[in-house]
Write a protein that holds these residues in place. Structure first.
Motif, PDB file in Angstrom:
ATOM      1  N   UNK A   1      59.666 -27.459  -1.027  1.00 57.58           N
ATOM      2  CA  UNK A   1      60.867 -28.262  -0.829  1.00 57.58           C
ATOM      3  C   UNK A   1      61.945 -27.950  -1.870  1.00 57.58           C
ATOM      4  N   UNK A   2      61.546 -27.773  -3.123  1.00 58.75           N
ATOM      5  CA  UNK A   2      62.558 -27.589  -4.162  1.00 58.75           C
ATOM      6  C   UNK A   2      63.367 -26.307  -3.975  1.00 58.75           C
ATOM      7  N   UNK A   3      62.722 -25.148  -3.779  1.00 60.16           N
ATOM      8  CA  UNK A   3      63.540 -23.947  -3.530  1.00 60.16           C
ATOM      9  C   UNK A   3      64.440 -24.120  -2.312  1.00 60.16           C
ATOM     10  N   UNK A   4      63.905 -24.785  -1.279  1.00 61.47           N
ATOM     11  CA  UNK A   4      64.707 -25.009  -0.075  1.00 61.47           C
ATOM     12  C   UNK A   4      65.951 -25.836  -0.403  1.00 61.47           C
ATOM     13  N   UNK A   5      65.760 -26.894  -1.209  1.00 55.16           N
ATOM     14  CA  UNK A   5      66.881 -27.766  -1.554  1.00 55.16           C
ATOM     15  C   UNK A   5      67.890 -27.050  -2.436  1.00 55.16           C
ATOM     16  N   UNK A   6      67.382 -26.203  -3.336  1.00 55.04           N
ATOM     17  CA  UNK A   6      68.299 -25.453  -4.203  1.00 55.04           C
ATOM     18  C   UNK A   6      69.145 -24.520  -3.340  1.00 55.04           C
ATOM     19  N   UNK A   7      68.487 -23.849  -2.409  1.00 57.38           N
ATOM     20  CA  UNK A   7      69.201 -22.946  -1.510  1.00 57.38           C
ATOM     21  C   UNK A   7      70.247 -23.714  -0.699  1.00 57.38           C
ATOM     22  N   UNK A   8      69.793 -24.863  -0.184  1.00 54.97           N
ATOM     23  CA  UNK A   8      70.656 -25.716   0.622  1.00 54.97           C
ATOM     24  C   UNK A   8      71.879 -26.161  -0.185  1.00 54.97           C
ATOM     25  N   UNK A   9      71.622 -26.586  -1.434  1.00 54.87           N
ATOM     26  CA  UNK A   9      72.705 -27.040  -2.290  1.00 54.87           C
ATOM     27  C   UNK A   9      73.725 -25.934  -2.486  1.00 54.87           C
ATOM     28  N   UNK A  10      73.222 -24.728  -2.754  1.00 54.95           N
ATOM     29  CA  UNK A  10      74.124 -23.607  -2.966  1.00 54.95           C
ATOM     30  C   UNK A  10      74.961 -23.323  -1.733  1.00 54.95           C
ATOM     31  N   UNK A  11      74.281 -23.178  -0.597  1.00 63.76           N
ATOM     32  CA  UNK A  11      74.972 -22.770   0.626  1.00 63.76           C
ATOM     33  C   UNK A  11      75.902 -23.879   1.119  1.00 63.76           C
ATOM     34  N   UNK A  12      75.362 -25.098   1.236  1.00 64.49           N
ATOM     35  CA  UNK A  12      76.171 -26.209   1.751  1.00 64.49           C
ATOM     36  C   UNK A  12      77.297 -26.531   0.776  1.00 64.49           C
ATOM     37  N   UNK A  13      76.985 -26.500  -0.520  1.00 65.24           N
ATOM     38  CA  UNK A  13      78.006 -26.774  -1.526  1.00 65.24           C
ATOM     39  C   UNK A  13      79.155 -25.786  -1.404  1.00 65.24           C
ATOM     40  N   UNK A  14      78.806 -24.516  -1.213  1.00 70.86           N
ATOM     41  CA  UNK A  14      79.851 -23.505  -1.082  1.00 70.86           C
ATOM     42  C   UNK A  14      80.668 -23.752   0.175  1.00 70.86           C
ATOM     43  N   UNK A  15      79.959 -23.984   1.297  1.00 68.13           N
ATOM     44  CA  UNK A  15      80.657 -24.228   2.559  1.00 68.13           C
ATOM     45  C   UNK A  15      81.547 -25.463   2.461  1.00 68.13           C
ATOM     46  N   UNK A  16      80.972 -26.524   1.890  1.00 61.50           N
ATOM     47  CA  UNK A  16      81.695 -27.794   1.841  1.00 61.50           C
ATOM     48  C   UNK A  16      82.846 -27.733   0.847  1.00 61.50           C
ATOM     49  N   UNK A  17      82.741 -26.865  -0.150  1.00 65.02           N
ATOM     50  CA  UNK A  17      83.784 -26.819  -1.159  1.00 65.02           C
ATOM     51  C   UNK A  17      84.885 -25.828  -0.835  1.00 65.02           C
ATOM     52  N   UNK A  18      84.525 -24.787  -0.083  1.00 63.48           N
ATOM     53  CA  UNK A  18      85.471 -23.692   0.062  1.00 63.48           C
ATOM     54  C   UNK A  18      86.680 -24.074   0.892  1.00 63.48           C
ATOM     55  N   UNK A  19      86.449 -24.761   2.001  1.00 64.44           N
ATOM     56  CA  UNK A  19      87.568 -25.110   2.873  1.00 64.44           C
ATOM     57  C   UNK A  19      88.567 -26.034   2.163  1.00 64.44           C
ATOM     58  N   UNK A  20      88.104 -27.172   1.613  1.00 61.65           N
ATOM     59  CA  UNK A  20      89.059 -28.012   0.887  1.00 61.65           C
ATOM     60  C   UNK A  20      89.710 -27.269  -0.266  1.00 61.65           C
ATOM     61  N   UNK A  21      88.964 -26.357  -0.876  1.00 59.66           N
ATOM     62  CA  UNK A  21      89.528 -25.612  -2.001  1.00 59.66           C
ATOM     63  C   UNK A  21      90.710 -24.769  -1.547  1.00 59.66           C
ATOM     64  N   UNK A  22      90.525 -24.088  -0.430  1.00 59.19           N
ATOM     65  CA  UNK A  22      91.603 -23.249   0.088  1.00 59.19           C
ATOM     66  C   UNK A  22      92.803 -24.114   0.446  1.00 59.19           C
ATOM     67  N   UNK A  23      92.515 -25.215   1.165  1.00 62.08           N
ATOM     68  CA  UNK A  23      93.589 -26.119   1.580  1.00 62.08           C
ATOM     69  C   UNK A  23      94.371 -26.599   0.369  1.00 62.08           C
ATOM     70  N   UNK A  24      93.630 -27.063  -0.627  1.00 62.69           N
ATOM     71  CA  UNK A  24      94.268 -27.641  -1.804  1.00 62.69           C
ATOM     72  C   UNK A  24      95.023 -26.616  -2.622  1.00 62.69           C
ATOM     73  N   UNK A  25      94.371 -25.483  -2.829  1.00 66.72           N
ATOM     74  CA  UNK A  25      94.967 -24.531  -3.763  1.00 66.72           C
ATOM     75  C   UNK A  25      96.172 -23.837  -3.167  1.00 66.72           C
ATOM     76  N   UNK A  26      96.321 -23.905  -1.840  1.00 68.96           N
ATOM     77  CA  UNK A  26      97.499 -23.266  -1.263  1.00 68.96           C
ATOM     78  C   UNK A  26      98.632 -24.263  -1.045  1.00 68.96           C
ATOM     79  N   UNK A  27      98.370 -25.542  -1.296  1.00 67.63           N
ATOM     80  CA  UNK A  27      99.412 -26.543  -1.072  1.00 67.63           C
ATOM     81  C   UNK A  27     100.470 -26.400  -2.160  1.00 67.63           C
ATOM     82  N   UNK A  28     101.738 -26.274  -1.774  1.00 68.98           N
ATOM     83  CA  UNK A  28     102.759 -25.998  -2.796  1.00 68.98           C
ATOM     84  C   UNK A  28     102.852 -27.129  -3.827  1.00 68.98           C
ATOM     85  N   UNK A  29     102.885 -26.721  -5.079  1.00 71.08           N
ATOM     86  CA  UNK A  29     102.885 -27.702  -6.163  1.00 71.08           C
ATOM     87  C   UNK A  29     104.105 -28.601  -6.110  1.00 71.08           C
TER      88      UNK A  29
END
Lengths: 806, 226
Positions: free
Chosen positions: A375-403
């Motif tokens: 379970x632990x390796x699975x959760x670590x993998x999940x955290x990495x993959x889901x965290x990246x997926x969940x963070x990347x889209x908002x990151x792009x949206x936010x970082x491209x929004x004109x200051x």
């Protein structure tokens, strides 16, 4: 990085509710995923724990007579098959297992049921069970040796050394054995049943008259081949072998009607032969898919909430940009935060799974535990993959929004129509899934209730069956004395005997009604031998003619040597139809079958003893005025079933102590037929509730951000003369729109899926449009309740305050 | 048309009670153009909000066209705003997700009238303030002056008897400000009653009467000779 962490912490603390919803929803999704992944892992791991499991094959018996109801693959062979094979193919490695769940250990005159299995001396050549103590391979050459499992050793000998001790074991008849070794318990992910292993006798056991009769199936034969190619090569030699050996029993060209398929042992659990095959695989696939979809829903929600939360942080991002943060830094920050968030959710999810597993185990009849190494390796993998997926889209949206835009006095960015559409689409997706689950659950509940309550053709209440009466270890006189002792019990109205009982008890004999000129001998019916009082005790419904009674001496079929002279039979309604009679009345007095003629004296309503997963081809009944061989007793009683069962069990222990008692209410026996379906329904119910809960969290999150963002708009609208009611209607209406869309999308999918599921039942409910409307309406009501509080708060706000809102 | 008697507005927070307005008496005749002036925080906007029924007085009487509405139920006030009032704000308060035409249409959204008539009135209002050519744009695509003119179109599309303008020129440059004032002046000439909060003495001069406020009270009311 430090300030990024601080600002993450502050955002989390400031938006406690949103964070709780976010982490809670994701954790719930992860917990569901984890639990179902455990289940799928369990179901797909059967026999994989065995050393060289990939080399082991189960020999099946496949019957393919055109148009026959007994066609199919049976996971068993005739008793003497392995000996015949080894005679024809020297050097073949194999073993047989006979027994399994039959038999018991006799102590102080009382028999305790145990998994006693007779195996060949070559057993360990095929199944290399790990030994705990004593001898394994070789021990079984001693006909008086027994090998026992660790659990059995603990049960009978406690802390004493079991090696050399003696046990009286009854499989066919009680025999004393000495313990030669203790093997490790067979794990839960196995269909092998072995608590005690005793040597296979060199001669066929008593009562096994069909030991070398081709076409019968009485035990399991296993073979071991070093490579799949060797197995395939051996399989290719089997048809000529069958032709040569089965000719006396089956006739020339026997391999045309009978074959011996080799089934890889590791596939047998998920590809069981028989009617439940498809439903077991489907259940594993569906639950696996539910796990993945639930995780997907939770991830979508997380992305949704993260993007929405990003809007609130537009100013912070803009300031970071103004003070020189690069886009890469910002993306790193957002992805880092998302990974942190998912990691937190994964931990909570793990805790939820641990807390929830006992409930799931109780509902599903499993004994799953979380193996942390997996379970632990699975959760670590999940955290990495889901965290990246969940963070990347908002990151792009936010970082491209004109200051400049974010910092200007203008109101916070609205997210635009496009992004709102995306968020709505995500809500649509999860409500679609939730509604599909809800409809599925509803249909399953109704179908299971329908099966439990459906007319079986007899009165199931107030009826107990005693299956252990059919045990081969009971002599006919003993059967007689047990029956008369039960009959004398207070509360017993009547007792009827037959070779078959509800829930698959007793034996099943398929018999062809020989009809000259018809393909493969004629229609095949189930043959049930009944004693006096059978039809009355069950409350069978007579449709035409009469049932057997002692006043008609011709009804007696107990002497099989006289069968060629003709028998009187009673048909089931289905049997009458199978034999081609237009109405039950038409069948009365007619004679069928040649050269063993049977004259029909009566037709009764179908009595369904088996699951309606299997089609009922019809039964015919013959009469034994004394008692049928190896009968199952049916006891019609009045009063409390538990007390009656106890009384029968104590009579049993007095009259037949050497055979373990097996008896239950017919209600329980019938329910056991649908245990797999009931479990599927319970798991589906849990799944549907969780899916709906997660979908509501998503909707709540959407509503929370949307209402917060639209406070000013509501203020403007109210300033322009809109009333609170109008605003409430507008907000709730807008939030419900995705749910309405989801309902419409879910209907055809659920219809298709549930039609497939229902197709596995011979007796099934119709898919009423009401189920679909009901599930849709329920989803709408729940969704409305989810958004009502927030919408109401915003809708009734005073416009002046709302306009000041920033 | 409007009669305020001893109107007060206090805001209570956890510890302190702030008085935004105290003992306001104000009389506005139909057809008047009243400017309210005073330093930031003197209560001008609060007074305007109370006049517009989007805030409620804590005390006193508010008589609108002969009816005391200080304690009228919210639904009745919503109807009053819908049928008889028009609002213009400093920050325009247009809805970003809607086009200019849709924003103007909001002024009639909560009234029932034939769709044809609604359409005609929306078109006429946009023509009136000269933004018909930008009707398919979104607010952020327009200049401040154009946005404010759109907001005025939304305020007048319902043909209100009273127009309340809260620093309508506050966010505009001189030229755009003058344009907006011109429109207001015309509306007044056509019979609309206007109450306007402003910081600009020049724009206050355009009004027929100026009310000066300080610390939640009315200091003086000067009427311009007609």
């Amino acid at each position: 990085m430090h300030s990024a962490l601080v600002s993450f912490y502050r955002t989390v603390v400031r938006h406690k509710l949103h964070t709780a919803l976010d982490i809670g929803g994701l954790a719930l999704g992860i917990a569901v995923f984890l639990t179902l992944a455990l289940y799928v892992r369990f179901e797909t791991s059967f026999e994989r724990w065995l050393p060289h499991h990939e080399q082991i094959y189960v020999v099946g018996t496949e019957v393919h007579l055109p148009g026959s109801v007994i066609n199919g693959v049976y996971p068993a062979t005739m008793g003497g098959l392995l000996e015949q094979m080894q005679a024809a193919f020297p050097g073949l490695t194999g073993t047989r297992m006979r027994g399994g769940t039959g038999g018991g250990v006799v102590r102080d005159g009382v028999t305790t049921k145990e998994d006693v299995t007779q195996v060949d001396a070559s057993f360990f050549d095929v199944f290399a069970l790990p030994m705990v103590a004593g001898q394994g391979a070789g021990a079984l050459r001693d006909p008086a040796a027994v090998l026992i499992s660790r659990a059995v050793a603990a049960r009978y000998f406690g802390h004493d050394d079991p090696i050399g001790q003696t046990l009286t074991i009854a499989l066919d008849a009680p025999v004393r054995y000495h313990v030669a070794g203790v093997f490790e318990d067979i794990p839960a992910n196995s269909d092998l049943k072995a608590g005690l292993l005793i040597p296979m006798p060199s001669l066929p056991p008593p009562g096994e008259w069909a030991w070398n009769k081709w076409g019968t199936a009485s035990l399991t034969t296993y073979l071991r081949f070093p490579t799949p190619a060797a197995a395939a090569a051996f399989a290719a030699k089997l048809p000529p072998f069958v032709d040569a050996r089965a000719r006396p029993d089956v006739g020339p060209g026997a391999s045309k009607w009978l074959s011996l398929p080799l089934m890889p042992l590791r596939d047998v659990h998920l590809h069981p032969v028989g009617a439940e095959s498809a439903s077991r695989r489907m259940m594993v696939a569906v639950l696996g898919a539910i796990g993945l979809m639930t995780l997907a829903i939770a991830v979508f929600n997380h992305v949704n909430l993260a993007t929405a939360r990003g809007i609130l942080r537009a100013r912070e991002v803009a300031l970071r940009k103004v003070t020189g943060a690069t886009r890469a830094t910002l993306i790193r920050q957002f992805v880092g935060e998302a990974v942190l968030m998912v990691g937190l959710a994964a931990l909570v999810g793990l805790a939820l799974a641990e807390v929830g597993l006992p409930f799931v185990n109780a509902a599903a009849g499993t004994s799953l535990t979380v193996p942390y190494g997996w379970a632990l390796p699975l959760l670590v993998l999940l955290t990495g993959v889901v965290g990246f997926l969940a963070g990347f889209y908002p990151a792009i949206v936010q970082s491209t929004y004109p200051a400049a835009a974010a910092l200007s006095a203008a109101p916070a960015p609205a997210g635009g129509r496009g992004k709102r559409r995306l968020r709505e689409a995500l809500i649509v997706l999860q409500f679609t899934l939730a509604i599909i689950f809800a409809i599925g659950t509803l249909v399953m509940m109704l179908e299971v209730a329908h099966l439990r309550g459906s007319d079986l053709g007899f009165q199931r209440r107030g009826l107990i069956t005693v299956a252990s009466l059919a045990d081969k270890g009971l002599a006919p006189d003993q059967v007689r004395s047990v029956v008369s002792a039960i009959r004398r019990l207070p509360g017993v109205n009547s007792i009827g005997l037959a070779t078959a009982g509800p829930g698959g008890d007793g034996s099943s004999i398929a018999d062809a009604i020989e009809t000259p000129g018809q393909a493969n001998g004629g229609p095949i019916l189930q043959l049930v031998s009944v004693g006096p009082g059978f039809f009355d005790t069950y409350g069978a419904r007579l449709l035409a003619g009469r049932v057997f009674d002692g006043r008609h001496p011709g009804d007696d079929s107990s002497n099989w040597k006289r069968w060629n002279a003709g028998r009187m039979i009673v048909l089931s309604r289905q049997a009458a139809q199978t034999l081609g009679f237009a109405t039950p009345g038409d069948a009365i007095g007619r004679t069928v079958g040649y050269p063993r003629p049977r004259t029909i004296v009566g037709v009764i309503e179908d009595m369904r003893f088996l699951s309606t997963h299997q089609p009922d081809g019809g039964s015919y009944y013959i009469f034994y005025p004394d008692q049928p061989p190896q009968p199952v007793a049916a006891v019609r009683f009045r009063g409390d079933p538990r007390a009656m069962l106890d009384r029968i069990a104590s009579v049993w222990r007095r009259e037949a102590p050497q055979v373990p008692f097996r008896g239950d209410t017919v209600d329980a026996r019938i329910a056991s037929l649908y245990e797999v379906d009931t479990r599927a329904m319970r798991l589906f119910t849990i799944g549907a509730m969780l899916a709906l809960m997660i979908a509501c969290i998503g909707l709540y999150g959407l509503a929370a951000f949307d209402t917060a963002r639209r406070v000013r708009e509501i203020g403007i609208r109210k300033t322009l003369g809109a009333s609170t009611t109008e605003m409430l209607r507008m907000l709730v209406g807008q939030f419900l729109r995705p749910v309405v869309v989801a309902t419409v999308l879910a209907w055809p999918i659920a219809f298709y899926a549930m039609r497939q599921w229902l197709a596995a039942f011979a007796d099934r409910i119709a898919l009423s449009p009401l189920y679909f409307l009901g599930a849709g309406a329920a989803a709408l009501v729940i969704a409305a309740a989810t958004v009502l509080a927030q919408s109401w708060r915003v809708a009734r706000a005073e416009p002046a305050r709302a306009l000041r809102y920033e | 048309m409007i009669q305020l008697q001893d109107v007060s507005r206090t805001y209570a927070s956890d510890e302190v009670e702030t008085t935004a307005l105290g003992g306001i008496d104000l009389h506005v005749e139909g057809g008047e153009f009243v400017a309210i002036m005073g330093p930031s925080g003197c209560g001008k906007s609060t007074l305007l909000n109370i006049l517009g029924t989007i805030d409620r007085p804590s005390g006193g009487r508010y008589v609108f066209e002969g009816e005391d509405i200080a304690r009228a139920p919210e639904a009745e006030l919503a109807k009053l705003r819908r049928d008889r009032l028009g609002f213009v704000f400093q920050s325009f308060n247009l809805i970003d997700e809607l086009t200019i035409a849709e924003n103007v249409a909001l002024g009639l959204a909560y009234r029932s009238m034939p769709a044809r008539e609604k359409k005609d009135r929306i078109a006429a209002a946009m023509d009136r303030v000269g933004i018909a050519h930008r009707q398919r744009h979104h607010p952020h695509q327009l200049s401040g002056g154009q946005q404010q003119r759109a907001a005025i179109a939304r305020a007048i599309v319902g043909e209100p008897r009273l127009i309340l303008a809260d620093e309508p020129t506050g966010n505009l440059d001189t030229a755009n400000g003058a344009q907006v004032m011109e429109i207001l002046q015309q509306l007044n000439a056509e019979g609309a009653t206007i109450v306007m909060v402003t910081h600009s003495p020049a724009h206050a001069d355009i009004a027929k009467r100026t009310v000066h406020m300080l610390d939640g009270r009315i200091l003086a009311s000067a009427r311009l000779a007609a």
